[in-house]
Design a protein around this motif. Structure first.
Motif, PDB file in Angstrom:
ATOM      1  N   VAL B  90      75.630 -19.629  11.699  1.00  0.00           N
ATOM      2  CA  VAL B  90      76.603 -19.155  12.678  1.00  0.00           C
ATOM      3  C   VAL B  90      75.904 -18.850  13.998  1.00  0.00           C
ATOM      4  O   VAL B  90      76.356 -19.262  15.067  1.00  0.00           O
ATOM      5  CB  VAL B  90      77.320 -17.893  12.157  1.00  0.00           C
ATOM      6  CG1 VAL B  90      78.366 -17.436  13.152  1.00  0.00           C
ATOM      7  CG2 VAL B  90      77.941 -18.169  10.813  1.00  0.00           C
ATOM      8  N   ARG B  95      77.598 -20.404  20.888  1.00  0.00           N
ATOM      9  CA  ARG B  95      77.136 -20.474  22.270  1.00  0.00           C
ATOM     10  C   ARG B  95      78.160 -19.811  23.172  1.00  0.00           C
ATOM     11  O   ARG B  95      79.255 -19.504  22.764  1.00  0.00           O
ATOM     12  CB  ARG B  95      76.939 -21.931  22.690  1.00  0.00           C
ATOM     13  CG  ARG B  95      78.000 -22.873  22.179  1.00  0.00           C
ATOM     14  CD  ARG B  95      77.619 -24.311  22.527  1.00  0.00           C
ATOM     15  NE  ARG B  95      76.358 -24.677  21.906  1.00  0.00           N
ATOM     16  CZ  ARG B  95      75.556 -25.634  22.377  1.00  0.00           C
ATOM     17  NH1 ARG B  95      75.890 -26.284  23.467  1.00  0.00           N
ATOM     18  NH2 ARG B  95      74.445 -25.949  21.766  1.00  0.00           N
ATOM     19  N   ARG B  98      80.496 -16.380  22.528  1.00  0.00           N
ATOM     20  CA  ARG B  98      80.277 -15.930  21.159  1.00  0.00           C
ATOM     21  C   ARG B  98      78.875 -15.355  20.972  1.00  0.00           C
ATOM     22  O   ARG B  98      78.653 -14.513  20.110  1.00  0.00           O
ATOM     23  CB  ARG B  98      80.502 -17.073  20.170  1.00  0.00           C
ATOM     24  CG  ARG B  98      80.476 -16.611  18.747  1.00  0.00           C
ATOM     25  CD  ARG B  98      81.522 -17.283  17.872  1.00  0.00           C
ATOM     26  NE  ARG B  98      81.516 -18.722  18.019  1.00  0.00           N
ATOM     27  CZ  ARG B  98      82.426 -19.381  18.702  1.00  0.00           C
ATOM     28  NH1 ARG B  98      83.391 -18.730  19.312  1.00  0.00           N
ATOM     29  NH2 ARG B  98      82.371 -20.669  18.795  1.00  0.00           N
ATOM     30  N   GLU B 101      79.198 -11.812  21.678  1.00  0.00           N
ATOM     31  CA  GLU B 101      79.850 -11.113  20.574  1.00  0.00           C
ATOM     32  C   GLU B 101      78.868 -10.845  19.439  1.00  0.00           C
ATOM     33  O   GLU B 101      78.876  -9.772  18.838  1.00  0.00           O
ATOM     34  CB  GLU B 101      81.029 -11.941  20.053  1.00  0.00           C
ATOM     35  CG  GLU B 101      82.174 -12.068  21.046  1.00  0.00           C
ATOM     36  CD  GLU B 101      83.411 -12.684  20.420  1.00  0.00           C
ATOM     37  OE1 GLU B 101      84.439 -12.743  21.092  1.00  0.00           O
ATOM     38  OE2 GLU B 101      83.339 -13.095  19.237  1.00  0.00           O
ATOM     39  N   LEU B 102      78.021 -11.851  19.156  1.00  0.00           N
ATOM     40  CA  LEU B 102      77.040 -11.670  18.091  1.00  0.00           C
ATOM     41  C   LEU B 102      76.052 -10.569  18.446  1.00  0.00           C
ATOM     42  O   LEU B 102      75.667  -9.764  17.600  1.00  0.00           O
ATOM     43  CB  LEU B 102      76.294 -12.988  17.839  1.00  0.00           C
ATOM     44  CG  LEU B 102      77.081 -14.046  17.087  1.00  0.00           C
ATOM     45  CD1 LEU B 102      76.342 -15.372  17.087  1.00  0.00           C
ATOM     46  CD2 LEU B 102      77.324 -13.614  15.652  1.00  0.00           C
ATOM     47  N   GLU B 104      76.689  -8.072  20.363  1.00  0.00           N
ATOM     48  CA  GLU B 104      77.413  -6.806  20.285  1.00  0.00           C
ATOM     49  C   GLU B 104      77.418  -6.293  18.846  1.00  0.00           C
ATOM     50  O   GLU B 104      77.199  -5.108  18.596  1.00  0.00           O
ATOM     51  CB  GLU B 104      78.851  -7.000  20.787  1.00  0.00           C
ATOM     52  CG  GLU B 104      79.614  -5.693  20.966  1.00  0.00           C
ATOM     53  CD  GLU B 104      80.983  -5.922  21.596  1.00  0.00           C
ATOM     54  OE1 GLU B 104      81.233  -7.048  22.066  1.00  0.00           O
ATOM     55  OE2 GLU B 104      81.789  -4.976  21.614  1.00  0.00           O
ATOM     56  N   ILE B 105      77.650  -7.223  17.919  1.00  0.00           N
ATOM     57  CA  ILE B 105      77.636  -6.833  16.508  1.00  0.00           C
ATOM     58  C   ILE B 105      76.246  -6.373  16.106  1.00  0.00           C
ATOM     59  O   ILE B 105      76.076  -5.375  15.408  1.00  0.00           O
ATOM     60  CB  ILE B 105      78.087  -8.019  15.624  1.00  0.00           C
ATOM     61  CG1 ILE B 105      79.569  -8.292  15.853  1.00  0.00           C
ATOM     62  CG2 ILE B 105      77.807  -7.743  14.158  1.00  0.00           C
ATOM     63  CD1 ILE B 105      80.047  -9.567  15.239  1.00  0.00           C
ATOM     64  N   ILE B 108      75.634  -2.868  17.294  1.00  0.00           N
ATOM     65  CA  ILE B 108      76.303  -1.860  16.455  1.00  0.00           C
ATOM     66  C   ILE B 108      75.534  -1.639  15.160  1.00  0.00           C
ATOM     67  O   ILE B 108      75.231  -0.499  14.777  1.00  0.00           O
ATOM     68  CB  ILE B 108      77.742  -2.308  16.149  1.00  0.00           C
ATOM     69  CG1 ILE B 108      78.551  -2.373  17.444  1.00  0.00           C
ATOM     70  CG2 ILE B 108      78.400  -1.385  15.142  1.00  0.00           C
ATOM     71  CD1 ILE B 108      79.889  -3.078  17.290  1.00  0.00           C
TER      72      ILE B 108
END
Lengths: 247, 247
Positions: B90, B95, B98, B101-102, B104-105, B108
């Motif tokens: 993944v 790219r 996204r 977003e990755l 950001e995860i 966290i």
DNA sequence: ATCCGCGAGGTGGTCGGACCACTATGCGCC
DNA sequence: GGCGCATAGTGGTCCGACCACCTCGCGGAT
């Protein structure tokens, strides 16, 4: 020129998988694009159609490719949902202590997602959340409750604005996963508690209060987590009947 | 009795995959156990060896099965590392937005994991962390720095006590993923900053200060995240040289 | 009696071909 | 001009053969 001599590493199928993955990674294959036929691909990579089919099947289950019978092979949109569908497999095959770990991860992500949603959710999205909340409280059918419960949290995750996170949470809440854990949990009269917790989450969202939302979501998942932890502690065995291995 | 009549849903290969997954889910196949031969399995499920091989290949890439040439097919230990290896795919294929977003995860999870580690890390584990920190500061070879950087965070994730989270973070920090993002990031003289941030994380761990650890880790990942966001914002294109699609 | 080596059998890996099921396209018929 | 069916092309399935590799036990050397 120099790659004409086979590197001979691993199986030919594995090499084919890497080749195709690389093509996509390098942008030579765009999302949604149609690939050459299995037969052509096999010739291009210098392998048999059987091996090529195995490579395609592998990339299919990973959510990278999509094969349409009679039409052709296509690259998926490579969106979070496509690629993270396999995440559900992890949840479905995990048991014992790992279930607790998965719930812990879900608690962390879900609480953060709910907090973000409280700050970003639109009126329409909030209305959608309320719809599932109402539907959940209006029935006693466990199947229906579960479905609306999933949709409830899914809507919140989407409202958080991180598609990838929503997809991961979706995987962590897959039907079979929740069904397994909740079967026992809800039999202990946890329905009322669950409804209170959902109501609290909704209140925090409506009030646009991120901190309250985070706390409510963490408590919600934490409840199940603690219950599961207690279940595993005493007996150390995963639930379910012990079916002897078949021949 | 009623399942003797083929349900005829989907392809036979897909059905075989589900069957084997179900066998494992029901406990009829234990982790590490050896399966019957491809030929026998094909007969048992009433399909050809080719189709069975595709099913096995699919479950192999998912990290559920492991095929050893000349020996047999075995169920993996079904540990987090086995099943979440595909998570790296993944990260590698994502790219643009996204990627943010990755990250950001990862921010966290990594911040939480580091906070947990601050409370739970043992003296031995802390020494291991320090080893990688020192090695990272002692060389200028980007490859080596990257390797120790990965090991640094991995050790922390393990110390947090959640194997599953460690495996996910491992996937989110896969070599190719970081190499792609960091190529540009570190070229902007971010080495010094990275070292300061790593030192801050280590200090918080040594002081057993969870809150400081959480903040330091969040800031560490957040730095990269913000840089990447800025990269994508102006031009809307993914970083790296624009290589025209090869023939 | 013990140990080592080698060979045979069994396993997954690869290949080629054949046929079936489904789809899409275009041509001809209405 | 529009509709429907024939047809070519695609993925899906099956079969049989051979290869590469591992395992284990037999037999001989020590």
């Amino acid at each position: 020129m120099d790659d004409e001599t086979a590197p001979q590493k691993g199986t030919v199928t594995q090499r084919a998988i890497e080749r195709i993955k690389a093509m996509i990674g390098e942008g030579r294959l765009e999302p949604g694009q149609r690939l050459p036929t299995e037969r052509d691909l096999a010739v291009q990579l210098g392998i048999s159609r059987s091996s090529m089919r195995e490579a395609i099947r592998a990339l299919t289950v990973l959510g990278v490719l999509e094969a349409r019978h009679g039409s052709g092979i296509y690259v998926t949109q490579l969106e979070a949902g496509d690629l993270l569908e396999t995440f559900g497999v992890v949840a479905d095959l995990s048991r014992g202590p790992r279930l607790v770990e998965l719930l812990e991860i879900r608690r962390i992500l879900e609480s953060t997602a709910t907090a973000l949603a409280a700050a970003r959710i639109t009126a329409d999205q909030l209305a959608e959340v309320e719809k599932h909340l109402a539907a959940m409280n209006a029935t006693d059918d466990p199947e229906e409750i579960l479905a609306h419960d999933l949709a409830f949290h899914r809507e919140i995750a989407v409202a958080a604005g991180n598609e990838t996170m929503a997809a991961i949470l979706e995987g962590l809440s897959s039907r079979t996963f929740r069904a397994r854990v909740w079967r026992g949990y809800q039999e202990e009269g946890a329905f009322a508690r669950t409804r209170r917790e959902h109501a609290a989450i909704h209140r925090a969202l409506a009030a646009r209060d991120p901190e309250a939302a985070r706390a409510a979501a963490a408590a919600h998942v934490g409840e199940v987590e603690e219950w599961l932890r207690a279940q595993l502690g005493p007996q150390g065995r995963s639930p379910g009947p012990d079916v002897p291995p078949l021949t």
